[in-house]
Write an enzyme that holds these catalytic residues in place. Sequence first.
Site, PDB file in Angstrom:
ATOM      1  N   GLU A 270      79.146  64.272  39.409  1.00  0.00           N
ATOM      2  CA  GLU A 270      78.005  63.618  40.035  1.00  0.00           C
ATOM      3  C   GLU A 270      78.338  62.215  40.544  1.00  0.00           C
ATOM      4  O   GLU A 270      77.514  61.568  41.178  1.00  0.00           O
ATOM      5  CB  GLU A 270      76.831  63.525  39.046  1.00  0.00           C
ATOM      6  CG  GLU A 270      76.259  64.869  38.655  1.00  0.00           C
ATOM      7  CD  GLU A 270      75.165  64.781  37.595  1.00  0.00           C
ATOM      8  OE1 GLU A 270      74.400  65.742  37.478  1.00  0.00           O
ATOM      9  OE2 GLU A 270      75.073  63.743  36.886  1.00  0.00           O
TER      10      GLU A 270
ATOM     11  N   GLU B  17      68.731  77.742  38.795  1.00  0.00           N
ATOM     12  CA  GLU B  17      68.558  76.345  39.166  1.00  0.00           C
ATOM     13  C   GLU B  17      68.106  76.216  40.614  1.00  0.00           C
ATOM     14  O   GLU B  17      67.274  75.388  40.941  1.00  0.00           O
ATOM     15  CB  GLU B  17      69.873  75.592  38.967  1.00  0.00           C
ATOM     16  CG  GLU B  17      69.780  74.128  39.276  1.00  0.00           C
ATOM     17  CD  GLU B  17      71.092  73.417  39.055  1.00  0.00           C
ATOM     18  OE1 GLU B  17      71.145  72.225  39.388  1.00  0.00           O
ATOM     19  OE2 GLU B  17      72.051  74.017  38.561  1.00  0.00           O
TER      20      GLU B  17
ATOM     21  N   ARG C 276      69.225  58.623  36.436  1.00  0.00           N
ATOM     22  CA  ARG C 276      69.587  59.588  35.398  1.00  0.00           C
ATOM     23  C   ARG C 276      71.034  60.053  35.565  1.00  0.00           C
ATOM     24  O   ARG C 276      71.755  60.231  34.584  1.00  0.00           O
ATOM     25  CB  ARG C 276      68.631  60.779  35.425  1.00  0.00           C
ATOM     26  CG  ARG C 276      67.255  60.420  34.915  1.00  0.00           C
ATOM     27  CD  ARG C 276      66.275  61.558  35.054  1.00  0.00           C
ATOM     28  NE  ARG C 276      64.954  61.152  34.574  1.00  0.00           N
ATOM     29  CZ  ARG C 276      63.835  61.767  34.863  1.00  0.00           C
ATOM     30  NH1 ARG C 276      63.843  62.848  35.637  1.00  0.00           N
ATOM     31  NH2 ARG C 276      62.680  61.330  34.387  1.00  0.00           N
ATOM     32  N   MET C 277      71.443  60.245  36.814  1.00  0.00           N
ATOM     33  CA  MET C 277      72.831  60.640  37.060  1.00  0.00           C
ATOM     34  C   MET C 277      73.789  59.533  36.617  1.00  0.00           C
ATOM     35  O   MET C 277      74.842  59.819  36.023  1.00  0.00           O
ATOM     36  CB  MET C 277      73.034  60.953  38.547  1.00  0.00           C
ATOM     37  CG  MET C 277      72.394  62.250  38.960  1.00  0.00           C
ATOM     38  SD  MET C 277      72.435  62.544  40.738  1.00  0.00           S
ATOM     39  CE  MET C 277      74.116  62.259  41.127  1.00  0.00           C
ATOM     40  N   MET C 278      73.452  58.293  36.899  1.00  0.00           N
ATOM     41  CA  MET C 278      74.311  57.180  36.508  1.00  0.00           C
ATOM     42  C   MET C 278      74.410  57.075  34.980  1.00  0.00           C
ATOM     43  O   MET C 278      75.467  56.763  34.442  1.00  0.00           O
ATOM     44  CB  MET C 278      73.796  55.855  37.092  1.00  0.00           C
ATOM     45  CG  MET C 278      73.828  55.777  38.622  1.00  0.00           C
ATOM     46  SD  MET C 278      75.476  55.969  39.316  1.00  0.00           S
ATOM     47  CE  MET C 278      75.412  57.636  39.977  1.00  0.00           C
ATOM     48  N   LEU C 279      73.303  57.359  34.295  1.00  0.00           N
ATOM     49  CA  LEU C 279      73.320  57.329  32.827  1.00  0.00           C
ATOM     50  C   LEU C 279      74.150  58.474  32.243  1.00  0.00           C
ATOM     51  O   LEU C 279      74.838  58.289  31.237  1.00  0.00           O
ATOM     52  CB  LEU C 279      71.891  57.398  32.276  1.00  0.00           C
ATOM     53  CG  LEU C 279      71.045  56.140  32.427  1.00  0.00           C
ATOM     54  CD1 LEU C 279      69.598  56.407  32.019  1.00  0.00           C
ATOM     55  CD2 LEU C 279      71.636  55.004  31.584  1.00  0.00           C
TER      56      LEU C 279
END
Length: 180
Positions: A92, A23, A83-86
């Site tokens: 995160e 990563e 995207r992190m909130m979803l």
Amino acid sequence: MFVTRLMQEKESSSGVKPLRLMERSVFSDILVFVRVAHEAKWINEMEISIYDCWFDPVVSALPGVVPDGFIYLRASPDTCHKRMMLRKRAEEGGVSLKYLQDLHEKHESWLLPFESENYGVLSVSKPSLQMDNSLHPDIKDRVFYLEGNHMHSSIQKVPALFLDCEPNIDFSRDIEAKRQ
């Protein structure tokens, strides 16, 4: 972070797998994450000096930490934050948009200086004709060699593939996007 990457390298180098995907690398650590941590005052001058002093000798002694190439999955900080909130992963939850913006700026300065404000810090060049002919036509225009005097000598001329990850693609349903 640095010791963790070195331990990962040690563990994976004893394996027989011909391909390793990571990563992040020790290079993104030193050029992006450590610099952001230092600017945010999460690490002090002494700590960054120690990190910098250890970096060159250790990387030179462990050539396996030098990647054959980089893949930059490029998306805006806003897109990453959404995207992190979803996802709603607990780990995160505390990541701020400002932190993502800082990371994005460092990645762009390192990998895409011609599009950032750091003109002249480094340059990128197209692959050689021999390599260019071996690349799949769909990615030919997205592969560059990294160059520059601020980069560690071991990653000079390492190819980097830039992929636009801004669109919200559902790879589990979009078969064509998955193929590409």
